[in-house]
Design an enzyme around this catalytic site. Structure first.
Site, PDB file in Angstrom:
ATOM      1  N   THR A 178       3.138 -12.593   2.331  1.00 21.38           N
ATOM      2  CA  THR A 178       2.356 -13.104   1.458  1.00 21.38           C
ATOM      3  C   THR A 178       2.887 -14.533   0.874  1.00 21.38           C
ATOM      4  OG1 THR A 178       0.655 -12.677  -0.451  1.00 21.38           O
ATOM      5  CG2 THR A 178       3.190 -11.749  -0.545  1.00 21.38           C
ATOM      6  N   ASP A 225       0.914  -1.067   0.068  1.00 21.06           N
ATOM      7  CA  ASP A 225      -0.067   0.123  -0.017  1.00 21.06           C
ATOM      8  C   ASP A 225       0.863   1.305   0.030  1.00 21.06           C
ATOM      9  OD1 ASP A 225      -2.284  -1.693   0.046  1.00 21.06           O
ATOM     10  OD2 ASP A 225      -2.058  -1.640   2.082  1.00 21.06           O
ATOM     11  N   LYS A 242       1.994   2.156  -5.042  1.00 20.70           N
ATOM     12  CA  LYS A 242       2.443   1.637  -6.434  1.00 20.70           C
ATOM     13  C   LYS A 242       1.216   2.056  -7.544  1.00 20.70           C
ATOM     14  CE  LYS A 242       2.288  -2.375  -4.280  1.00 20.70           C
ATOM     15  NZ  LYS A 242       2.007  -2.073  -3.042  1.00 20.70           N
ATOM     16  N   GLN A 298       1.794  -6.076  -3.205  1.00 23.23           N
ATOM     17  CA  GLN A 298       2.493  -6.159  -1.953  1.00 23.23           C
ATOM     18  C   GLN A 298       3.759  -5.366  -1.539  1.00 23.23           C
ATOM     19  OE1 GLN A 298       1.130  -9.338  -3.561  1.00 23.23           O
ATOM     20  NE2 GLN A 298      -0.546  -8.491  -3.087  1.00 23.23           N
TER      21      GLN A 298
HETATM   22  P1  GDP Z   1      -0.758   0.473  -3.701  1.00 26.07           P
HETATM   23  O1  GDP Z   1      -1.223  -0.753  -3.114  1.00 26.07           O
HETATM   24  O2  GDP Z   1       0.582   0.517  -3.332  1.00 26.07           O
HETATM   25  O3  GDP Z   1      -1.086   0.870  -4.921  1.00 26.07           O
HETATM   26  O4  GDP Z   1      -1.472   1.526  -2.625  1.00 26.07           O
HETATM   27  P2  GDP Z   1      -3.001   1.719  -2.211  1.00 26.07           P
HETATM   28  O5  GDP Z   1      -3.685   2.100  -3.462  1.00 26.07           O
HETATM   29  O6  GDP Z   1      -3.367   0.389  -1.566  1.00 26.07           O
HETATM   30  O7  GDP Z   1      -2.744   2.772  -0.957  1.00 26.07           O
HETATM   31  C1  GDP Z   1      -2.405   4.079  -1.184  1.00 26.07           C
HETATM   32  C2  GDP Z   1      -3.528   4.860  -1.047  1.00 26.07           C
HETATM   33  O8  GDP Z   1      -2.809   6.300  -0.748  1.00 26.07           O
HETATM   34  C3  GDP Z   1      -4.324   5.356  -1.876  1.00 26.07           C
HETATM   35  O9  GDP Z   1      -5.801   5.616  -1.343  1.00 26.07           O
HETATM   36  C4  GDP Z   1      -3.914   6.364  -2.866  1.00 26.07           C
HETATM   37  O10 GDP Z   1      -5.038   7.196  -3.413  1.00 26.07           O
HETATM   38  C5  GDP Z   1      -3.350   7.106  -1.747  1.00 26.07           C
HETATM   39  N1  GDP Z   1      -2.177   8.136  -2.256  1.00 26.07           N
HETATM   40  C6  GDP Z   1      -1.158   7.632  -3.133  1.00 26.07           C
HETATM   41  N2  GDP Z   1      -0.313   8.746  -3.107  1.00 26.07           N
HETATM   42  C7  GDP Z   1      -0.461   9.835  -2.334  1.00 26.07           C
HETATM   43  C8  GDP Z   1      -0.029  10.902  -1.763  1.00 26.07           C
HETATM   44  O11 GDP Z   1       1.081  11.151  -2.187  1.00 26.07           O
HETATM   45  N3  GDP Z   1      -0.758  11.601  -0.727  1.00 26.07           N
HETATM   46  C9  GDP Z   1      -1.991  11.249  -0.319  1.00 26.07           C
HETATM   47  N4  GDP Z   1      -2.446  11.983   0.874  1.00 26.07           N
HETATM   48  N5  GDP Z   1      -2.479  10.048  -0.787  1.00 26.07           N
HETATM   49  C10 GDP Z   1      -2.000   8.944  -1.712  1.00 26.07           C
HETATM   50  P1  IMO Z   2      -0.940  -4.200  -2.244  1.00 26.59           P
HETATM   51  O1  IMO Z   2      -0.472  -4.627  -3.534  1.00 26.59           O
HETATM   52  C1  IMO Z   2      -0.956  -4.782   2.131  1.00 26.59           C
HETATM   53  C2  IMO Z   2      -0.934  -8.768   3.554  1.00 26.59           C
HETATM   54  C3  IMO Z   2      -2.324  -9.493   4.162  1.00 26.59           C
HETATM   55  C4  IMO Z   2      -1.744 -10.242   5.084  1.00 26.59           C
HETATM   56  C5  IMO Z   2      -0.410 -10.891   4.507  1.00 26.59           C
HETATM   57  C6  IMO Z   2      -0.940 -12.127   3.542  1.00 26.59           C
HETATM   58  O2  IMO Z   2      -2.267  -3.462  -2.451  1.00 26.59           O
HETATM   59  O3  IMO Z   2       0.294  -3.201  -1.740  1.00 26.59           O
HETATM   60  P2  IMO Z   2      -2.522 -12.697   1.849  1.00 26.59           P
HETATM   61  O4  IMO Z   2      -3.913 -12.616   1.525  1.00 26.59           O
HETATM   62  O5  IMO Z   2      -1.666 -12.269   0.579  1.00 26.59           O
HETATM   63  O6  IMO Z   2      -2.199 -14.190   1.763  1.00 26.59           O
HETATM   64  O7  IMO Z   2      -2.278 -11.928   3.080  1.00 26.59           O
HETATM   65  O8  IMO Z   2      -0.148 -10.078   3.230  1.00 26.59           O
HETATM   66  N1  IMO Z   2      -1.446  -8.214   2.336  1.00 26.59           N
HETATM   67  C7  IMO Z   2      -1.113  -6.935   1.719  1.00 26.59           C
HETATM   68  N2  IMO Z   2      -1.111  -5.807   2.658  1.00 26.59           N
HETATM   69  N3  IMO Z   2      -1.027  -4.457   0.770  1.00 26.59           N
HETATM   70  C8  IMO Z   2      -1.222  -5.732   0.072  1.00 26.59           C
HETATM   71  O9  IMO Z   2      -1.378  -5.507  -1.301  1.00 26.59           O
HETATM   72  C9  IMO Z   2      -1.485  -6.846   0.610  1.00 26.59           C
HETATM   73  N4  IMO Z   2      -1.552  -8.108  -0.093  1.00 26.59           N
HETATM   74  C10 IMO Z   2      -1.386  -8.994   1.089  1.00 26.59           C
HETATM   75  O10 IMO Z   2      -2.991  -8.389   4.822  1.00 26.59           O
HETATM   76  O11 IMO Z   2      -1.052  -9.572   6.319  1.00 26.59           O
HETATM   77 MG    MG Z   3      -2.822  -1.463  -1.907  1.00 24.44          MG
END
Ligand code: GDP
Ligand code: IMO
Ligand code: MG
Length: 420
Positions: free
Chosen positions: A237, A13, A16, A222
């Protein structure tokens, strides 16, 4: 041509999805190489927000080819729902989203097994996303998997045999109270839907595209600390989330890798169970969560929040061969008087500056404290406008991590991105 790889250096998260979307105009092809619908990659532009799970984040930028590689695990029902939603919002997918025939299928019974294994773990639960990721990769490694290519011939028969084997395992785990009739119907509909997409030998495709001079960005899912080999095992994971995963998950030779972009948050989060040395249990952690909207994109779970961990990041940079860092969510720290960064761990009374074998117990962070910038970064459009304290924070991180921060993100929108 070389292939650039973009991946998370923390516990996922990191942002990416946003960066892949921003960088896609510079590439011809975007490819996912591991993970599955456990991922939730968020993109925001033109007032719209999208969360992608299995589809690469390059799908919104023009007519780029997007590839789901052999290292990915795919749930046909979830894939269909995700793809149909995008089609409804006007994005054509069928000609430019290619799926590897070697990607493995997540069956409804894999999701049941995921739940059953978690239940059996008692207080040592991993806190998985419940998407069947672990059991699907387990079947792959134990040579029992069902692959996308299998849907093209005698599929019902193969499916029934795998299902029967899973049902036996579920019985052994005393996990028998389920009814998947409806889920299975939807899943089979997903199988038929998938047949409308180019099902390809993606290892040939990616290498041919490179030979033709096309450029490619690989999108990790991840994060490094969730990698099955190098993450905080067993709270990880089930795939290799690190750069090497792009080689095995797409059929790329290591000599094809160009830049490795490591994505970090200006702080750190984790969702699910497992160690997190810099986790904050106080109002500072709550404040980061509230301002950063730190709730899981897939499960809606609260994300655990804490300060940036440079010990873990140095390790992540090492195992990935990161060439450039990209720092996200800088704006979330706009209103903090002081900011901390963990520069070492105290383990059993000894100060260590390397990432140890096991961080599951007895790790205490050693912090350096810096003044915050107390200024709104969300409307900043160039580095020249950065407040001094923010410039100092960037310089400190670059010095500690011995890697340049090439891009700084100051908000969720595509536009809130500053290249240095
Ligand atoms: P990913 O899994 O790595 O693609 O990340 P996620 O989408 O799960 O989580 C990142 C969150 O942060 C999302 O809700 C994005 O919209 C938000 N986000 C990304 N870049 C920024 C930033 O620079 N500032 C803020 N406030 N939010 C951001
Ligand atoms: P993105 O791509 C954050 C975590 C789960 C759990 C562990 C194993 O959005 O960054 P799984 O379902 O993969 O067997 O769970 O990994 N996990 C993540 N945490 N972002 C993710 O993906 C995740 N994908 C799995 O919460 O702790
Ligand atoms: Mg994510």
């Amino acid at each position: 041509m070389k292939v650039d790889v973009l991946l998370g250096l923390q516990w996922g998260d990191e942002g990416k999805g946003k960066v892949v979307d921003v960088l896609t105009p510079r590439y011809d092809v975007v490819a996912r190489f591991q993970g599955g619908p456990n991922a939730g990659h968020t993109l925001e532009f033109e007032g719209q927000k999208y969360v992608l799970r299995s589809i690469p984040s390059g799908i919104f930028q023009g007519d780029k080819v997007n590839i789901i590689g052999n290292g990915v695990v795919l749930a046909p029902d979830l894939f269909m729902d995700e793809a149909k939603d995008l089609e409804k919002s006007g994005h054509e997918l069928k000609s430019r989203l290619h799926i590897s025939k070697k990607a493995h299928l997540i069956m409804p019974t894999h999701r049941l097994l995921d739940a059953a294994y978690e239940a059996a773990k008692g207080k040592n639960k991993v806190g998985t996303t419940g998407k069947g990721i672990g059991p699907t990769y387990t079947d792959k490694i134990s040579r029992n998997g069902l692959r996308v290519g299998d849907i093209l011939e005698n599929f019902e028969e193969k499916y029934a045999a795998h299902k029967a084997r899973h049902e036996e395992m579920l019985r052994a785990l005393n996990y028998t109270d389920y009814d998947i009739t409806e889920v299975e119907r939807h899943w089979m509909e997903g199988i038929e839907y998938m047949k409308q997409f180019p099902l390809v030998d993606s290892e040939h495709e990616v290498n041919n595209l490179l030979k033709q001079g096309k450029t490619m960005l690989c999108e990790g899912a991840q994060g490094t600390m969730l990698d099955v080999d190098f993450g905080s095992y067993p709270f990880v994971t089930s795939s290799n989330t690190i750069c090497a995963g792009a080689c095995t998950g797409l059929g790329l030779g290591p000599n094809k890798i160009g830049d490795v972009f490591g994505i970090i948050k200006a702080y750190c989060t984790r969702v699910g169970a497992g160690p997190f040395p810099t986790e904050l249990f106080d109002e500072t952690g709550d404040k980061i969560r509230a301002i950063g909207h730190e709730y899981g994109a897939v499960t809606g779970r609260e994300r655990r929040c804490g300060w940036i961990d440079l010990v873990a990041l140095k390790y992540a940079i090492m195992v990935n061969g990161v060439t450039k860092l990209i720092m996200m969510k800088s704006d979330v720290l706009d209103s903090f008087e002081t900011i901390k960064a963990c520069v070492a761990y105290k383990q059993n009374g000894n100060v260590i500056d390397f990432f140890p074998y096991d961080i599951n117990e007895g790790i205490e962070p050693v912090y350096v404290e810096m003044p915050g910038w107390n200024q709104d970064l969300t409307k900043v459009t160039s580095e020249a406008e950065f407040p001094k304290a923010f410039k100092d924070y960037i310089a400190f991180l670059e010095e500690q991590l011995e890697t340049p921060i090439a891009i700084v993100s100051v908000g969720p929108d595509r536009e809130q991105t500053i290249e240095r």
